[in-house]
Scaffold this active site. Sequence first.
Site, PDB file in Angstrom:
ATOM      1  N   ASP A  36      -5.983  11.971  12.611  1.00  0.00           N
ATOM      2  CA  ASP A  36      -6.583  11.540  11.603  1.00  0.00           C
ATOM      3  C   ASP A  36      -7.419  10.361  11.779  1.00  0.00           C
ATOM      4  OD1 ASP A  36      -7.036  11.802   8.727  1.00  0.00           O
ATOM      5  OD2 ASP A  36      -5.031  10.512   8.307  1.00  0.00           O
ATOM      6  N   GLY A  50       0.860  -1.286  -0.078  1.00  0.00           N
ATOM      7  CA  GLY A  50      -0.086   0.028   0.052  1.00  0.00           C
ATOM      8  C   GLY A  50       0.863   1.065   0.140  1.00  0.00           C
ATOM      9  N   ARG A  51       0.247   2.407  -0.233  1.00  0.00           N
ATOM     10  CA  ARG A  51       0.745   3.718  -0.047  1.00  0.00           C
ATOM     11  C   ARG A  51      -0.095   4.514   0.950  1.00  0.00           C
ATOM     12  NH1 ARG A  51       2.585   4.986  -6.414  1.00  0.00           N
ATOM     13  NH2 ARG A  51       4.349   3.544  -6.395  1.00  0.00           N
ATOM     14  N   GLY A  52       0.600   5.430   1.600  1.00  0.00           N
ATOM     15  CA  GLY A  52      -0.109   6.453   2.014  1.00  0.00           C
ATOM     16  C   GLY A  52       0.362   8.014   2.152  1.00  0.00           C
ATOM     17  N   GLY A  53      -0.259   8.687   2.791  1.00  0.00           N
ATOM     18  CA  GLY A  53       0.151  10.283   2.375  1.00  0.00           C
ATOM     19  C   GLY A  53       1.560  10.399   2.371  1.00  0.00           C
ATOM     20  N   MET A  54       2.482   9.913   3.250  1.00  0.00           N
ATOM     21  CA  MET A  54       3.636  10.148   3.544  1.00  0.00           C
ATOM     22  C   MET A  54       4.762   8.904   3.275  1.00  0.00           C
ATOM     23  SD  MET A  54       3.473  12.409   7.188  1.00  0.00           S
ATOM     24  CE  MET A  54       5.254  12.414   7.130  1.00  0.00           C
ATOM     25  N   LYS A  91       6.993   0.583   6.985  1.00  0.00           N
ATOM     26  CA  LYS A  91       6.379   1.696   6.546  1.00  0.00           C
ATOM     27  C   LYS A  91       7.537   2.839   6.198  1.00  0.00           C
ATOM     28  CE  LYS A  91       3.292   5.721   7.567  1.00  0.00           C
ATOM     29  NZ  LYS A  91       2.392   6.025   8.530  1.00  0.00           N
ATOM     30  N   VAL A 146       3.923   1.287   2.035  1.00  0.00           N
ATOM     31  CA  VAL A 146       3.972   0.185   3.031  1.00  0.00           C
ATOM     32  C   VAL A 146       4.413  -1.234   2.393  1.00  0.00           C
ATOM     33  CG1 VAL A 146       2.351  -0.801   4.857  1.00  0.00           C
ATOM     34  CG2 VAL A 146       2.079   1.700   3.968  1.00  0.00           C
TER      35      VAL A 146
END
Length: 573
Positions: free
Chosen positions: A139, A19-23, A41, A26
């Site tokens: 968040d 996955g990918r997050g805002g910063m 991460k 993953v």
Amino acid sequence: MTEWTGQTLSKVLIEKRIGRGGMAEVYLGHHGTLKRAMVVKILYAHLSEDPRHIARFHTEAQAVAALRHPNIVQVFDFDIVNGQPYIVMELLDGISLEMYMHSLRARSQTMPRESVVRLIKKLADALDYAHSEGVIHRDIKPANVMLCNGSAPIEMGNPLPLDVEPVLTDFGLARISFSSELTEPGTIMGTPAYMSPEQVEGQAVSVRSDFYSLGVLAYEMLAGELPFKSAEDTPASIMYQQVHTPPPSLPSGGAALKKVMKRALAKQPDKRYALAGDFAVDLENAVTAESKTTPIRMSPKIPRRTLYIALGLILAVFASILGLTRDWFSGSDSEPDPKPATLTSIQLTENPQPGPDNPPPAQPTPVPPPEEDARAKLDLNNPDYTDFFDGPNGWNQYDVEGNGAYRVDDGELNGVDYVPEEKFTWWSILNRQSGNVYAEVSATNGDCIEKDSVGIAIRIDEETGSSGYGFEVSCDGNWRVRLHRETKSPRELNEWSPSEAILTGAGATNLLGIMGYRDLFYLFINDQPVGIVADSQYSRSFGYFALYIRASQTYNLGATFDDFSYWHIRFVP
């Protein structure tokens, strides 16, 4: 762009990106020492060029790594490699609250209010704890809440099992609350649909910003929709409503419930709850009050598997009332069923050969005894349940000639394993369940030799009664942990390991203790920690307790058990 797959960070071999997050990106990895899957991460390269982002990421890691709470994702390590910070954290077994709520909406259903209360109470407890440690999440949203499987897997669109654990994840915007200099004035952080008005306006945030987001989350679970939405569904329009539009009333619910939600969604922080726990208590009281005055409505269909379990338990109780279980000293000529429904049997081999059904023993542990007692936060003088065997009290009693027998008598649970090298391990199950737990019992050897053993088991499968984690101690002073399975040989989590804490020989009495927290098992003998075992193929997270005798070389091996107790684990060891 760095290719991380195949590299090792903090003893974790990175296997694939998930996955990918805002910063950050993953990745899924596997820890070489602990033999368990983990999440890594890694901050994006272009963000890590800014020293402020490195400081921000490092602050997140330090803040979250210090947290120890069963409803907060656990961080194991963090560091910087080639200028890019990374965090190693636990892999959670379950689905996101976002996915589950989407499945309900697809069926035009809303979550039962009792389920909402259970989840909010646990999340509120996690938030109050994090806030007491100086950490603000910033968040909170369904995507950042994992629903971890309990006694049964979560089924999309169906009611949640009672023992599902919500775990708050991704403190990607968390800060030490007194380190506000890392966030520039006017910076907006969060997800628009769940942001507090002060977050939208770029003002300083406090713990009550998290409470607002938790209120939005509760509203969405209760109503099946967000409190603020627009036809355009643009972030700008939703953010405008967060600041200027009064919070809508719940579509359904009494005055007390609506009052609670109105306070949770107050525009001014000082009008909201001061503690998340206060919000959870008021929410529970309002829902409970309504349930006493609201006519009962049809609930969603209960899965057939759940009905079978309930029916089986009812039949078992009915059978015991009728006296269908053979008496301990019965001389009846009738032959018992070789595998009665009220008994528990587990196929085993003394020295199973490695193969597809029996992989080689995991080797991460036993490790040297831990420096700190994992039970330090438990009040060992006040267990959640104690049994002095003054009666059956839910323990399974039976006598099957040629196999095994258990009976509560004279303040003890007496057991006999009739035949050594038996195909099945026979144990007595207690009709009580738990997930993360510490349990102990006093076990006294009979006329044992060598690897004849006594044991305590947890997380016994509630449907078959045949699978669970067993901790056993041998007559000659060794211990091991195995995962017993219904149709396969037990899987050894560690080989026989000697310990000076064990009292050996016939007639010796040992206090056996096992703490199970997710995939980790902390072992204690006579109040001394002897090791930790990790299950790299972690599968059983909830179930019954059991006590057992396992004859290795002695016919008619007897033993007795006394002073059984357990404590639910409400912290991270």
